[in-house]
Write a protein that holds these residues in place. Structure first.
Motif, PDB file in Angstrom:
ATOM      1  N   LYS A 217      34.564  20.239  33.289  1.00 10.31           N
ATOM      2  CA  LYS A 217      33.822  20.826  32.175  1.00 10.31           C
ATOM      3  C   LYS A 217      33.393  22.254  32.510  1.00 10.31           C
ATOM      4  O   LYS A 217      33.393  22.658  33.659  1.00 10.31           O
ATOM      5  CB  LYS A 217      32.573  19.980  31.876  1.00 10.31           C
ATOM      6  CG  LYS A 217      32.880  18.557  31.451  1.00 10.31           C
ATOM      7  CD  LYS A 217      31.592  17.786  31.212  1.00 10.31           C
ATOM      8  CE  LYS A 217      31.874  16.353  30.779  1.00 10.31           C
ATOM      9  NZ  LYS A 217      30.622  15.589  30.558  1.00 10.31           N
ATOM     10  N   VAL A 218      33.013  22.993  31.460  1.00  9.37           N
ATOM     11  CA  VAL A 218      32.498  24.338  31.669  1.00  9.37           C
ATOM     12  C   VAL A 218      31.286  24.269  32.583  1.00  9.37           C
ATOM     13  O   VAL A 218      30.390  23.452  32.404  1.00  9.37           O
ATOM     14  CB  VAL A 218      32.112  24.988  30.325  1.00  9.37           C
ATOM     15  CG1 VAL A 218      31.447  26.338  30.556  1.00  9.37           C
ATOM     16  CG2 VAL A 218      33.334  25.133  29.447  1.00  9.37           C
TER      17      VAL A 218
ATOM     18  N   GLU B 291      34.026  23.821  36.557  1.00 10.14           N
ATOM     19  CA  GLU B 291      35.474  23.978  36.595  1.00 10.14           C
ATOM     20  C   GLU B 291      36.031  23.824  38.005  1.00 10.14           C
ATOM     21  O   GLU B 291      35.421  24.217  38.990  1.00 10.14           O
ATOM     22  CB  GLU B 291      35.883  25.366  36.071  1.00 10.14           C
ATOM     23  CG  GLU B 291      35.598  25.591  34.609  1.00 10.14           C
ATOM     24  CD  GLU B 291      34.315  26.349  34.406  1.00 10.14           C
ATOM     25  OE1 GLU B 291      34.183  26.958  33.331  1.00 10.14           O
ATOM     26  OE2 GLU B 291      33.450  26.326  35.314  1.00 10.14           O
TER      27      GLU B 291
ATOM     28  N   ASN C  24      41.451  37.007  28.378  1.00  8.74           N
ATOM     29  CA  ASN C  24      40.003  36.956  28.593  1.00  8.74           C
ATOM     30  C   ASN C  24      39.586  38.249  29.279  1.00  8.74           C
ATOM     31  O   ASN C  24      40.052  38.556  30.380  1.00  8.74           O
ATOM     32  CB  ASN C  24      39.629  35.764  29.476  1.00  8.74           C
ATOM     33  CG  ASN C  24      39.795  34.436  28.769  1.00  8.74           C
ATOM     34  OD1 ASN C  24      40.141  34.378  27.583  1.00  8.74           O
ATOM     35  ND2 ASN C  24      39.577  33.342  29.475  1.00  8.74           N
TER      36      ASN C  24
ATOM     37  N   SER D  81      39.672  37.336  23.947  1.00  8.78           N
ATOM     38  CA  SER D  81      38.329  36.781  24.095  1.00  8.78           C
ATOM     39  C   SER D  81      37.507  37.745  24.943  1.00  8.78           C
ATOM     40  O   SER D  81      37.820  37.984  26.109  1.00  8.78           O
ATOM     41  CB  SER D  81      38.390  35.403  24.758  1.00  8.78           C
ATOM     42  OG  SER D  81      37.093  34.856  24.904  1.00  8.78           O
TER      43      SER D  81
ATOM     44  N   SER E  33      33.811  38.978  26.519  1.00  9.20           N
ATOM     45  CA  SER E  33      32.494  38.473  26.926  1.00  9.20           C
ATOM     46  C   SER E  33      31.407  39.380  26.360  1.00  9.20           C
ATOM     47  O   SER E  33      31.218  40.514  26.823  1.00  9.20           O
ATOM     48  CB  SER E  33      32.398  38.424  28.456  1.00  9.20           C
ATOM     49  OG  SER E  33      33.385  37.579  28.998  1.00  9.20           O
TER      50      SER E  33
ATOM     51  N   THR F 164      32.287  36.002  23.179  1.00  4.41           N
ATOM     52  CA  THR F 164      31.701  34.775  23.691  1.00  4.41           C
ATOM     53  C   THR F 164      30.326  34.984  24.317  1.00  4.41           C
ATOM     54  O   THR F 164      30.033  36.040  24.881  1.00  4.41           O
ATOM     55  CB  THR F 164      32.614  34.125  24.753  1.00  4.41           C
ATOM     56  OG1 THR F 164      32.710  34.988  25.894  1.00  4.41           O
ATOM     57  CG2 THR F 164      34.001  33.860  24.201  1.00  4.41           C
TER      58      THR F 164
ATOM     59  N   VAL G 182      27.284  32.117  26.344  1.00  2.00           N
ATOM     60  CA  VAL G 182      27.150  30.773  26.898  1.00  2.00           C
ATOM     61  C   VAL G 182      25.800  30.192  26.506  1.00  2.00           C
ATOM     62  O   VAL G 182      24.759  30.835  26.685  1.00  2.00           O
ATOM     63  CB  VAL G 182      27.292  30.786  28.437  1.00  2.00           C
ATOM     64  CG1 VAL G 182      27.155  29.377  29.004  1.00  2.00           C
ATOM     65  CG2 VAL G 182      28.629  31.384  28.842  1.00  2.00           C
ATOM     66  N   GLU G 183      25.817  28.975  25.947  1.00  2.00           N
ATOM     67  CA  GLU G 183      24.574  28.330  25.551  1.00  2.00           C
ATOM     68  C   GLU G 183      23.698  28.049  26.778  1.00  2.00           C
ATOM     69  O   GLU G 183      24.189  27.961  27.901  1.00  2.00           O
ATOM     70  CB  GLU G 183      24.861  27.020  24.815  1.00  2.00           C
ATOM     71  CG  GLU G 183      25.459  25.926  25.690  1.00  2.00           C
ATOM     72  CD  GLU G 183      25.614  24.604  24.963  1.00  2.00           C
ATOM     73  OE1 GLU G 183      25.303  24.535  23.764  1.00  2.00           O
ATOM     74  OE2 GLU G 183      26.034  23.635  25.614  1.00  2.00           O
TER      75      GLU G 183
ATOM     76  N   ARG H  37      32.124  32.724  19.772  1.00  2.00           N
ATOM     77  CA  ARG H  37      32.302  31.408  20.366  1.00  2.00           C
ATOM     78  C   ARG H  37      31.165  31.176  21.346  1.00  2.00           C
ATOM     79  O   ARG H  37      30.965  31.955  22.295  1.00  2.00           O
ATOM     80  CB  ARG H  37      33.649  31.301  21.098  1.00  2.00           C
ATOM     81  CG  ARG H  37      33.827  29.940  21.770  1.00  2.00           C
ATOM     82  CD  ARG H  37      35.151  29.820  22.463  1.00  2.00           C
ATOM     83  NE  ARG H  37      35.205  28.578  23.232  1.00  2.00           N
ATOM     84  CZ  ARG H  37      35.545  28.462  24.488  1.00  2.00           C
ATOM     85  NH1 ARG H  37      35.882  29.545  25.186  1.00  2.00           N
ATOM     86  NH2 ARG H  37      35.575  27.306  25.100  1.00  2.00           N
TER      87      ARG H  37
ATOM     88  N   ARG I  71      30.077  29.135  24.244  1.00  3.39           N
ATOM     89  CA  ARG I  71      30.672  28.244  25.255  1.00  3.39           C
ATOM     90  C   ARG I  71      29.621  27.269  25.751  1.00  3.39           C
ATOM     91  O   ARG I  71      28.494  27.653  26.069  1.00  3.39           O
ATOM     92  CB  ARG I  71      31.230  29.051  26.414  1.00  3.39           C
ATOM     93  CG  ARG I  71      32.336  30.003  26.033  1.00  3.39           C
ATOM     94  CD  ARG I  71      32.803  30.846  27.210  1.00  3.39           C
ATOM     95  NE  ARG I  71      33.389  30.028  28.255  1.00  3.39           N
ATOM     96  CZ  ARG I  71      32.995  30.019  29.521  1.00  3.39           C
ATOM     97  NH1 ARG I  71      31.972  30.773  29.910  1.00  3.39           N
ATOM     98  NH2 ARG I  71      33.617  29.272  30.405  1.00  3.39           N
TER      99      ARG I  71
END
Length: 219
Positions: free
Chosen positions: A9-10, A13, A118, A143, A145, A187, A189-190, A213, A215
């Protein structure tokens, strides 16, 4: 590792050398071509996580040549994979010309190959020109950041060598890339930032006409 797949998972990894990845059907293949990066992000795994020897993306023996990368790819059937992703610990566009040559080489045999980039989005500062036209016909998804809803926070997080101008530069890169790339995503990140900041990032992306997005982050 130069070519690898991602497991877990994120936030958890694992990087698995393509030679150990087994059946590649439906998997993404990630391409790691450089250690160079214009940023030194405070959250980058090269600073925050001790990498196991077999799970390490640092290119100890230097950057692979275009020929070496294409030779590695030639050993696998790319018609069954999801997409090729130029990623890794470094910024792929530090080697813009070579990335383009690799993509062109792959598309000779796989013209419909899906390719994602990315990036931190600072290539136009790196080269002091607009490089986004060179992505046309090569990249399907860019994508970028975003990392923060304002320029000072972005600089504090990324420690970009280009300073405070970096934040506006990545937004400009996103807008320019839309002319040549079908899908442009930014992107965050939550859990790394508040819901309020994420919402502000969403508004920024809406203003730019790109997709945000968020992530997922796993402890």
């Amino acid at each position: 590792m130069i070519l690898y797949t991602v497991t877990g998972k994120v936030g958890q990894e694992g990087y698995l050398d393509i030679a150990l990845s087994g059946d590649l059907t439906g998997k993404n293949i990630y391409v790691n071509m450089t250690n160079k990066c214009p940023c030194s992000c405070v959250f980058c795994l090269r600073h925050t996580k001790k990498q196991l020897e077999g799970n390490n993306l640092w290119l100890k023996e230097g950057e692979p040549t275009v020929e070496e990368v294409l030779d590695l790819f030639s050993q696998y059937d790319l018609s069954v994979i999801g997409e090729v992703v130029f990623c890794g610990f470094g910024e792929p566009l530090e080697r813009l010309d070579d990335v383009c040559k690799v993509i062109d080489g792959l598309k000779v045999n796989y013209p419909d190959l899906k390719v994602r980039l990315n990036t931190i989005g600072l290539a136009n500062l790196i080269y002091e020109r607009d490089v986004t036209p060179e992505l046309e016909g090569r990249i399907d998804t860019v994508s970028i950041s975003l990392n923060a809803p304002e320029e000072q926070e972005f600089l504090d997080l990324t420690r970009s060598r280009y300073g405070i101008q970096s934040y506006e530069a990545i937004k400009t890169f996103a807008v320019l890339a839309k002319r040549y790339v079908p899908n442009v995503v930014m992107t965050v990140v939550e859990k790394v930032m508040s819901e309020e900041k994420i919402e502000r990032c969403r508004e920024i992306c809406d203003e730019l006409g790109v997709t945000l997005r968020v992530r997922p982050f796993e402890e």
